[in-house]
Design a protein around this motif. Sequence first.
Motif, PDB file in Angstrom:
ATOM      1  N   THR A 162     -10.957  47.767 -34.958  1.00  0.00           N
ATOM      2  CA  THR A 162     -11.691  47.893 -36.217  1.00  0.00           C
ATOM      3  C   THR A 162     -12.625  46.702 -36.414  1.00  0.00           C
ATOM      4  OG1 THR A 162      -9.871  49.141 -37.209  1.00  0.00           O
ATOM      5  CG2 THR A 162     -11.449  48.124 -38.712  1.00  0.00           C
ATOM      6  N   LEU A 163     -12.103  45.488 -36.264  1.00  0.00           N
ATOM      7  CA  LEU A 163     -12.939  44.306 -36.463  1.00  0.00           C
ATOM      8  C   LEU A 163     -14.040  44.202 -35.414  1.00  0.00           C
ATOM      9  CD1 LEU A 163     -10.502  43.432 -38.379  1.00  0.00           C
ATOM     10  CD2 LEU A 163     -11.229  41.108 -37.847  1.00  0.00           C
ATOM     11  N   GLU A 164     -13.721  44.491 -34.169  1.00  0.00           N
ATOM     12  CA  GLU A 164     -14.732  44.379 -33.117  1.00  0.00           C
ATOM     13  C   GLU A 164     -15.870  45.379 -33.308  1.00  0.00           C
ATOM     14  OE1 GLU A 164     -13.147  44.632 -29.214  1.00  0.00           O
ATOM     15  OE2 GLU A 164     -12.473  42.551 -29.178  1.00  0.00           O
ATOM     16  N   SER A 165     -15.526  46.635 -33.551  1.00  0.00           N
ATOM     17  CA  SER A 165     -16.549  47.670 -33.619  1.00  0.00           C
ATOM     18  C   SER A 165     -17.460  47.495 -34.826  1.00  0.00           C
ATOM     19  CB  SER A 165     -15.902  49.062 -33.645  1.00  0.00           C
ATOM     20  OG  SER A 165     -15.103  49.246 -34.807  1.00  0.00           O
ATOM     21  N   ILE A 166     -16.916  46.996 -35.929  1.00  0.00           N
ATOM     22  CA  ILE A 166     -17.707  46.852 -37.145  1.00  0.00           C
ATOM     23  C   ILE A 166     -18.426  45.509 -37.201  1.00  0.00           C
ATOM     24  CG2 ILE A 166     -17.565  46.645 -39.660  1.00  0.00           C
ATOM     25  CD1 ILE A 166     -15.262  48.710 -39.556  1.00  0.00           C
ATOM     26  N   THR A 167     -17.668  44.413 -37.100  1.00  0.00           N
ATOM     27  CA  THR A 167     -18.257  43.088 -37.291  1.00  0.00           C
ATOM     28  C   THR A 167     -19.118  42.671 -36.111  1.00  0.00           C
ATOM     29  OG1 THR A 167     -16.295  42.506 -38.574  1.00  0.00           O
ATOM     30  CG2 THR A 167     -17.731  40.712 -37.906  1.00  0.00           C
ATOM     31  N   LEU A 168     -18.578  42.799 -34.901  1.00  0.00           N
ATOM     32  CA  LEU A 168     -19.347  42.419 -33.723  1.00  0.00           C
ATOM     33  C   LEU A 168     -20.529  43.362 -33.519  1.00  0.00           C
ATOM     34  CD1 LEU A 168     -19.433  40.303 -31.540  1.00  0.00           C
ATOM     35  CD2 LEU A 168     -17.928  41.723 -30.136  1.00  0.00           C
ATOM     36  N   GLY A 169     -20.361  44.615 -33.903  1.00  0.00           N
ATOM     37  CA  GLY A 169     -21.461  45.564 -33.802  1.00  0.00           C
ATOM     38  C   GLY A 169     -22.651  45.160 -34.660  1.00  0.00           C
ATOM     39  N   ALA A 170     -22.371  44.788 -35.903  1.00  0.00           N
ATOM     40  CA  ALA A 170     -23.445  44.347 -36.798  1.00  0.00           C
ATOM     41  C   ALA A 170     -24.103  43.079 -36.268  1.00  0.00           C
ATOM     42  CB  ALA A 170     -22.884  44.106 -38.202  1.00  0.00           C
ATOM     43  N   LEU A 171     -23.293  42.145 -35.788  1.00  0.00           N
ATOM     44  CA  LEU A 171     -23.826  40.888 -35.258  1.00  0.00           C
ATOM     45  C   LEU A 171     -24.720  41.142 -34.048  1.00  0.00           C
ATOM     46  CD1 LEU A 171     -23.887  37.796 -35.203  1.00  0.00           C
ATOM     47  CD2 LEU A 171     -21.785  37.864 -33.839  1.00  0.00           C
ATOM     48  N   ASN A 172     -24.281  41.978 -33.121  1.00  0.00           N
ATOM     49  CA  ASN A 172     -25.074  42.259 -31.925  1.00  0.00           C
ATOM     50  C   ASN A 172     -26.411  42.897 -32.264  1.00  0.00           C
ATOM     51  OD1 ASN A 172     -23.311  41.200 -30.031  1.00  0.00           O
ATOM     52  ND2 ASN A 172     -22.223  43.133 -29.711  1.00  0.00           N
ATOM     53  N   LEU A 173     -26.422  43.820 -33.210  1.00  0.00           N
ATOM     54  CA  LEU A 173     -27.679  44.466 -33.595  1.00  0.00           C
ATOM     55  C   LEU A 173     -28.658  43.457 -34.187  1.00  0.00           C
ATOM     56  CD1 LEU A 173     -26.348  47.812 -35.075  1.00  0.00           C
ATOM     57  CD2 LEU A 173     -28.038  47.618 -33.239  1.00  0.00           C
ATOM     58  N   MET A 174     -28.175  42.584 -35.050  1.00  0.00           N
ATOM     59  CA  MET A 174     -29.073  41.614 -35.671  1.00  0.00           C
ATOM     60  C   MET A 174     -29.553  40.567 -34.669  1.00  0.00           C
ATOM     61  SD  MET A 174     -27.610  41.158 -39.555  1.00  0.00           S
ATOM     62  CE  MET A 174     -25.918  40.793 -39.059  1.00  0.00           C
ATOM     63  N   GLU A 175     -28.689  40.160 -33.742  1.00  0.00           N
ATOM     64  CA  GLU A 175     -29.117  39.236 -32.697  1.00  0.00           C
ATOM     65  C   GLU A 175     -30.189  39.882 -31.816  1.00  0.00           C
ATOM     66  OE1 GLU A 175     -28.141  35.753 -31.130  1.00  0.00           O
ATOM     67  OE2 GLU A 175     -28.672  35.941 -33.235  1.00  0.00           O
ATOM     68  N   ALA A 176     -30.010  41.158 -31.501  1.00  0.00           N
ATOM     69  CA  ALA A 176     -30.998  41.860 -30.681  1.00  0.00           C
ATOM     70  C   ALA A 176     -32.335  41.960 -31.416  1.00  0.00           C
ATOM     71  CB  ALA A 176     -30.480  43.256 -30.322  1.00  0.00           C
ATOM     72  N   ILE A 177     -32.292  42.289 -32.709  1.00  0.00           N
ATOM     73  CA  ILE A 177     -33.521  42.352 -33.503  1.00  0.00           C
ATOM     74  C   ILE A 177     -34.213  40.984 -33.502  1.00  0.00           C
ATOM     75  CG2 ILE A 177     -34.433  42.616 -35.850  1.00  0.00           C
ATOM     76  CD1 ILE A 177     -32.221  44.716 -36.313  1.00  0.00           C
ATOM     77  N   ARG A 178     -33.430  39.940 -33.705  1.00  0.00           N
ATOM     78  CA  ARG A 178     -33.994  38.589 -33.760  1.00  0.00           C
ATOM     79  C   ARG A 178     -34.639  38.207 -32.431  1.00  0.00           C
ATOM     80  NH1 ARG A 178     -32.462  33.213 -32.950  1.00  0.00           N
ATOM     81  NH2 ARG A 178     -30.473  33.807 -32.000  1.00  0.00           N
ATOM     82  N   LEU A 179     -33.981  38.497 -31.318  1.00  0.00           N
ATOM     83  CA  LEU A 179     -34.496  38.123 -30.009  1.00  0.00           C
ATOM     84  C   LEU A 179     -35.694  38.964 -29.594  1.00  0.00           C
ATOM     85  CD1 LEU A 179     -31.115  37.507 -28.142  1.00  0.00           C
ATOM     86  CD2 LEU A 179     -32.720  35.799 -28.996  1.00  0.00           C
ATOM     87  N   LEU A 180     -35.716  40.240 -29.999  1.00  0.00           N
ATOM     88  CA  LEU A 180     -36.861  41.089 -29.670  1.00  0.00           C
ATOM     89  C   LEU A 180     -38.110  40.676 -30.444  1.00  0.00           C
ATOM     90  CD1 LEU A 180     -35.143  44.603 -29.486  1.00  0.00           C
ATOM     91  CD2 LEU A 180     -36.132  43.318 -27.572  1.00  0.00           C
ATOM     92  N   GLY A 181     -37.904  40.082 -31.620  1.00  0.00           N
ATOM     93  CA  GLY A 181     -39.034  39.587 -32.394  1.00  0.00           C
ATOM     94  C   GLY A 181     -39.914  40.668 -32.992  1.00  0.00           C
ATOM     95  N   ARG A 182     -39.374  41.855 -33.167  1.00  0.00           N
ATOM     96  CA  ARG A 182     -40.135  42.956 -33.775  1.00  0.00           C
ATOM     97  C   ARG A 182     -39.674  43.162 -35.209  1.00  0.00           C
ATOM     98  NH1 ARG A 182     -38.983  47.773 -31.805  1.00  0.00           N
ATOM     99  NH2 ARG A 182     -40.836  48.566 -32.851  1.00  0.00           N
ATOM    100  N   PRO A 183     -40.550  43.652 -36.084  1.00  0.00           N
ATOM    101  CA  PRO A 183     -40.195  43.831 -37.503  1.00  0.00           C
ATOM    102  C   PRO A 183     -39.332  45.069 -37.743  1.00  0.00           C
ATOM    103  CG  PRO A 183     -42.428  44.596 -37.147  1.00  0.00           C
ATOM    104  CD  PRO A 183     -41.978  44.010 -35.828  1.00  0.00           C
ATOM    105  N   ILE A 184     -38.164  45.069 -37.123  1.00  0.00           N
ATOM    106  CA  ILE A 184     -37.236  46.201 -37.262  1.00  0.00           C
ATOM    107  C   ILE A 184     -36.411  46.009 -38.530  1.00  0.00           C
ATOM    108  CG2 ILE A 184     -35.321  47.451 -36.210  1.00  0.00           C
ATOM    109  CD1 ILE A 184     -36.272  46.329 -33.486  1.00  0.00           C
TER     110      ILE A 184
END
Length: 323
Positions: free
Chosen positions: A96-118
């Motif tokens: 539960t914690l991995e799929s929800i918390t780590l999932g949100a973190l990974n998406l935001m890190e990916a958005i930040r690294l891609l540098g696109r206005p997602i």
Amino acid sequence: MMKALICGVGGQDGSYLARLLLAKGYEVWGTSRDAQIASFANLAQLGVRDAVQVRSMAPNDFRSVLTVLRASEPDEIYFLAGQSSVGLSFEQPVETLESITLGALNLMEAIRLLGRPIRLYHAGSSECFGDVGEVAADETTPFAPRSPYAVAKASAHWLVANYREAYGLFVCNGILFNHESPLRPTRFVTRKIISTACRIAAGSGERLELGRLDIVRDWGWAPEYVEAMWRMLQGEQARDYVIATGQAQSLQDFVAAVFAEFDLDWRAHVCSNPAYFRPTDLAWSQGNPARAEQLLGWRAGFRMRDVVREMVVAEREQMQGKG
């Protein structure tokens, strides 16, 4: 054409959201942990399966997340994936914690690294509030989570707030209260009640066993709530919003309304079984959606009895189809 990526597209909210976005002219991508074997039955039931491009993605695997974002190049991401059952979270707390918390973190890190206005919508939860007494919670109400699921959602909520402040990302938390539909799996109590009542009305002779009947919830209609998700990502400023009807009824009221649809007295067919009690449960859960109404122009049209009526009609049709 706007492009949206819905993580968890096969669930109740993901399927209704896909239908909504397609109607608005979006190109819609969706993810599941294993898209090759997933049935996407809800998308098929809504008649939009062939219009959604699906990919496999494990939210807790950063490489998997980044690969899908590069392939889909979305303008908007809706993170609806992750373990979604409060009860099951007591049995599977790590998942539960991995799929929800780590999932949100990974998406935001990916958005930040891609540098696109997602822009990102994160599916928060009213469970984060815990027991607040007979008070309608709003965006300023402190969190006091009482289940592993609620802890995970609260952690993801604060990660979203942190990334919004620290990196200027357009990321929103939707703090949704209970919202139901015929697409709910039968393991959810609302669908369990309705499907069992249908069988009892048809002469099954069974009894419906539930946990606590005195818990109070704010019951809404899922197809309306996905509209609020979309509206959150259309504004000029990223904010967090409580999405609710503002009204609350007990589970006993819900049960009574369901059996009344069949002209049955629920007391003759329902009992409370302590075996279904959770280690901790919320006595009262009600939301104050004033900010959503004021800033998004969103207001719930369906109330609990409307939800019951629509779900009973759908359940009857499904039973007749099987018959």
